[in-house]
Design a protein around this motif. Sequence first.
Motif, PDB file in Angstrom:
ATOM      1  N   PHE A 229       2.419  -9.185  -0.599  1.00 16.94           N
ATOM      2  CA  PHE A 229       2.701 -10.073  -1.726  1.00 16.94           C
ATOM      3  C   PHE A 229       3.575  -9.325  -2.727  1.00 16.94           C
ATOM      4  N   ILE A 230       4.864  -9.718  -2.823  1.00 18.91           N
ATOM      5  CA  ILE A 230       5.785  -9.097  -3.774  1.00 18.91           C
ATOM      6  C   ILE A 230       5.970 -10.056  -4.940  1.00 18.91           C
ATOM      7  N   LYS A 231       5.527  -9.631  -6.114  1.00 15.63           N
ATOM      8  CA  LYS A 231       5.486 -10.525  -7.270  1.00 15.63           C
ATOM      9  C   LYS A 231       6.854 -10.789  -7.893  1.00 15.63           C
ATOM     10  N   GLY A 232       7.809  -9.908  -7.654  1.00 19.15           N
ATOM     11  CA  GLY A 232       9.136 -10.104  -8.233  1.00 19.15           C
ATOM     12  C   GLY A 232       9.195  -9.785  -9.708  1.00 19.15           C
ATOM     13  N   VAL A 233       8.376  -8.825 -10.144  1.00 18.68           N
ATOM     14  CA  VAL A 233       8.375  -8.375 -11.537  1.00 18.68           C
ATOM     15  C   VAL A 233       8.972  -6.969 -11.561  1.00 18.68           C
ATOM     16  N   VAL A 234      10.211  -6.859 -12.015  1.00 19.60           N
ATOM     17  CA  VAL A 234      10.903  -5.564 -12.024  1.00 19.60           C
ATOM     18  C   VAL A 234      10.481  -4.776 -13.263  1.00 19.60           C
ATOM     19  N   GLU A 235       9.785  -3.681 -13.040  1.00 23.51           N
ATOM     20  CA  GLU A 235       9.311  -2.817 -14.114  1.00 23.51           C
ATOM     21  C   GLU A 235       9.840  -1.404 -13.904  1.00 23.51           C
ATOM     22  N   GLU A 236       9.585  -0.531 -14.859  1.00 19.90           N
ATOM     23  CA  GLU A 236      10.110   0.831 -14.763  1.00 19.90           C
ATOM     24  C   GLU A 236       9.578   1.556 -13.533  1.00 19.90           C
ATOM     25  N   LEU A 237       8.281   1.392 -13.267  1.00 19.64           N
ATOM     26  CA  LEU A 237       7.667   2.054 -12.130  1.00 19.64           C
ATOM     27  C   LEU A 237       7.145   1.024 -11.132  1.00 19.64           C
ATOM     28  N   GLN A 238       7.269   1.353  -9.854  1.00 20.56           N
ATOM     29  CA  GLN A 238       6.715   0.484  -8.822  1.00 20.56           C
ATOM     30  C   GLN A 238       5.207   0.710  -8.729  1.00 20.56           C
ATOM     31  N   THR A 239       4.464  -0.388  -8.642  1.00 15.64           N
ATOM     32  CA  THR A 239       3.013  -0.292  -8.476  1.00 15.64           C
ATOM     33  C   THR A 239       2.592  -1.101  -7.262  1.00 15.64           C
ATOM     34  N   SER A 240       1.480  -0.702  -6.653  1.00 17.88           N
ATOM     35  CA  SER A 240       0.938  -1.444  -5.514  1.00 17.88           C
ATOM     36  C   SER A 240      -0.574  -1.354  -5.540  1.00 17.88           C
ATOM     37  N   SER A 241      -1.203  -2.325  -4.911  1.00 18.14           N
ATOM     38  CA  SER A 241      -2.660  -2.338  -4.807  1.00 18.14           C
ATOM     39  C   SER A 241      -3.059  -3.138  -3.579  1.00 18.14           C
ATOM     40  N   VAL A 242      -4.260  -2.893  -3.081  1.00 19.06           N
ATOM     41  CA  VAL A 242      -4.773  -3.617  -1.922  1.00 19.06           C
ATOM     42  C   VAL A 242      -6.079  -4.290  -2.302  1.00 19.06           C
ATOM     43  N   GLU A 243      -6.134  -5.596  -2.087  1.00 21.55           N
ATOM     44  CA  GLU A 243      -7.353  -6.363  -2.329  1.00 21.55           C
ATOM     45  C   GLU A 243      -7.654  -7.186  -1.085  1.00 21.55           C
ATOM     46  N   ASP A 244      -8.746  -6.833  -0.422  1.00 21.38           N
ATOM     47  CA  ASP A 244      -9.106  -7.456   0.854  1.00 21.38           C
ATOM     48  C   ASP A 244      -7.933  -7.314   1.840  1.00 21.38           C
ATOM     49  N   GLN A 245      -7.398  -8.416   2.337  1.00 19.48           N
ATOM     50  CA  GLN A 245      -6.323  -8.351   3.329  1.00 19.48           C
ATOM     51  C   GLN A 245      -4.935  -8.448   2.718  1.00 19.48           C
ATOM     52  N   ILE A 246      -4.845  -8.392   1.373  1.00 22.89           N
ATOM     53  CA  ILE A 246      -3.569  -8.580   0.680  1.00 22.89           C
ATOM     54  C   ILE A 246      -3.085  -7.276   0.047  1.00 22.89           C
ATOM     55  N   THR A 247      -1.839  -6.912   0.345  1.00 26.23           N
ATOM     56  CA  THR A 247      -1.197  -5.760  -0.283  1.00 26.23           C
ATOM     57  C   THR A 247      -0.199  -6.262  -1.321  1.00 26.23           C
ATOM     58  N   TYR A 248      -0.425  -5.892  -2.579  1.00 23.33           N
ATOM     59  CA  TYR A 248       0.414  -6.367  -3.680  1.00 23.33           C
ATOM     60  C   TYR A 248       1.424  -5.307  -4.116  1.00 23.33           C
ATOM     61  N   TYR A 249       2.646  -5.747  -4.448  1.00 24.61           N
ATOM     62  CA  TYR A 249       3.657  -4.907  -5.087  1.00 24.61           C
ATOM     63  C   TYR A 249       4.217  -5.677  -6.273  1.00 24.61           C
ATOM     64  N   ASN A 250       4.538  -4.957  -7.343  1.00 26.05           N
ATOM     65  CA  ASN A 250       5.209  -5.648  -8.455  1.00 26.05           C
ATOM     66  C   ASN A 250       6.672  -5.953  -8.085  1.00 26.05           C
ATOM     67  N   PHE A 251       7.336  -4.990  -7.418  1.00 31.00           N
ATOM     68  CA  PHE A 251       8.677  -5.223  -6.897  1.00 31.00           C
ATOM     69  C   PHE A 251       8.928  -4.220  -5.781  1.00 31.00           C
ATOM     70  N   MET A 252      10.011  -4.448  -5.035  1.00 32.17           N
ATOM     71  CA  MET A 252      10.445  -3.514  -3.997  1.00 32.17           C
ATOM     72  C   MET A 252      11.953  -3.333  -4.101  1.00 32.17           C
ATOM     73  N   ASN A 253      12.438  -2.155  -3.705  1.00 31.93           N
ATOM     74  CA  ASN A 253      13.880  -1.981  -3.615  1.00 31.93           C
ATOM     75  C   ASN A 253      14.381  -2.597  -2.310  1.00 31.93           C
ATOM     76  N   SER A 254      15.683  -2.594  -2.110  1.00 35.59           N
ATOM     77  CA  SER A 254      16.277  -3.284  -0.958  1.00 35.59           C
ATOM     78  C   SER A 254      15.772  -2.736   0.371  1.00 35.59           C
ATOM     79  N   GLU A 255      15.688  -1.416   0.479  1.00 29.26           N
ATOM     80  CA  GLU A 255      15.246  -0.798   1.733  1.00 29.26           C
ATOM     81  C   GLU A 255      13.819  -1.189   2.069  1.00 29.26           C
ATOM     82  N   GLN A 256      12.953  -1.187   1.064  1.00 33.38           N
ATOM     83  CA  GLN A 256      11.559  -1.570   1.271  1.00 33.38           C
ATOM     84  C   GLN A 256      11.433  -3.042   1.637  1.00 33.38           C
TER      85      GLN A 256
END
Length: 348
Positions: A229-256
């Motif tokens: 789940f990529i939220k599409g919120v571009v912030e200074e630092l990339q953050t991620s978390s895992v809740e049950d079967q869902i992996t969350y990211y605030n944003f990703m760069n192009s390669e990711q």
Amino acid sequence: MKKNILIAPLNWGLGHATRCIPIIKALEGFNFNPIIASDGVALSLLKKEFPHLISLELPPYDISYAEKGKNFKWKLLSQMPKMFKAVIKERKITADIIKTYAIEGIISDNRLGVFSSQIPSVFITHQLNVLSGKTSWLTTQVHSKFISKFNQCWVPDNESEVNLTGELGHLSKPLKNVIYIGPLSRFEKKRKKIKYDLMVILSGPEPQRTLLEEKVIKELKSYTGSVIFIKGVVEELQTSSVEDQITYYNFMNSEQLETAFNQSKDILCRSGYTTVMDLAKLGKKAFFIPTPGQYEQEYLAEKYTLEGIAPSCKQDEFTIEKLNELKNFNGLQNFATPTDWNYLFRFF
């Protein structure tokens, strides 16, 4: 000596900025020196992608959006005077940038004020027809007037009947300065083992981005597959978390993002045109939820559903069970030919 080319995407979600990424890379590949200009999250994203390039801030249009889709157009129209003031200010700043940085060419992705009659100026848009309901004739006419000031208008689609934009990018009476450059994507299709049953990628204006995020998270509580789940919120630092079967990211760069797309079976997203081009390049199946009241996205979602390419529904009607419709659709296909950058860049 390298020519300095100003490239300026509109800060309206992330689509305008991300589709400029392959253009910026191509400019560098052909020995030009791109100078980036934008504002907000669009500028933040491009700074992360190209930290070695000069990045300049332009005045924001400061357009706010209605919480209810039915009010989207009228709220937008009420803010037109404010937007046109920003365009005038943008035009003056562009003139200063041209002098300061010895700019020899302009590529503006929907920024109406990033233009000069003194140097080659290109406008990029996939909307030659600007749909706005009963006022489509007016919005299209106004947009065409702005486009006509530029030397060239690049449309990221095919000119032929086999295309992605439909009536959005094809006028019954074509403008003289239009060049179809083929769909643009920063991604490549790669053979990757499927890791996620579903990829959710959000973008677009607030508050609708947040409203969809909340809606989808609620619906995913009954989903049993693996999700990125990529939220599409571009912030200074990339953050991620895992809740049950869902992996969350605030944003990703192009390669990711390229890796995540290639590792995902199905995609849930907006029907923004840049996302559509990416999905076509990767040959993915997607379920579209257009931004409420945004005629362009609603048109594209309906078009692809009617053509048997991708299912879609209104935001307030989405349930996780609707993803079962994906098996009845063909998905998007890559039919693009490589963009002839050598031909296009001769203009500069």
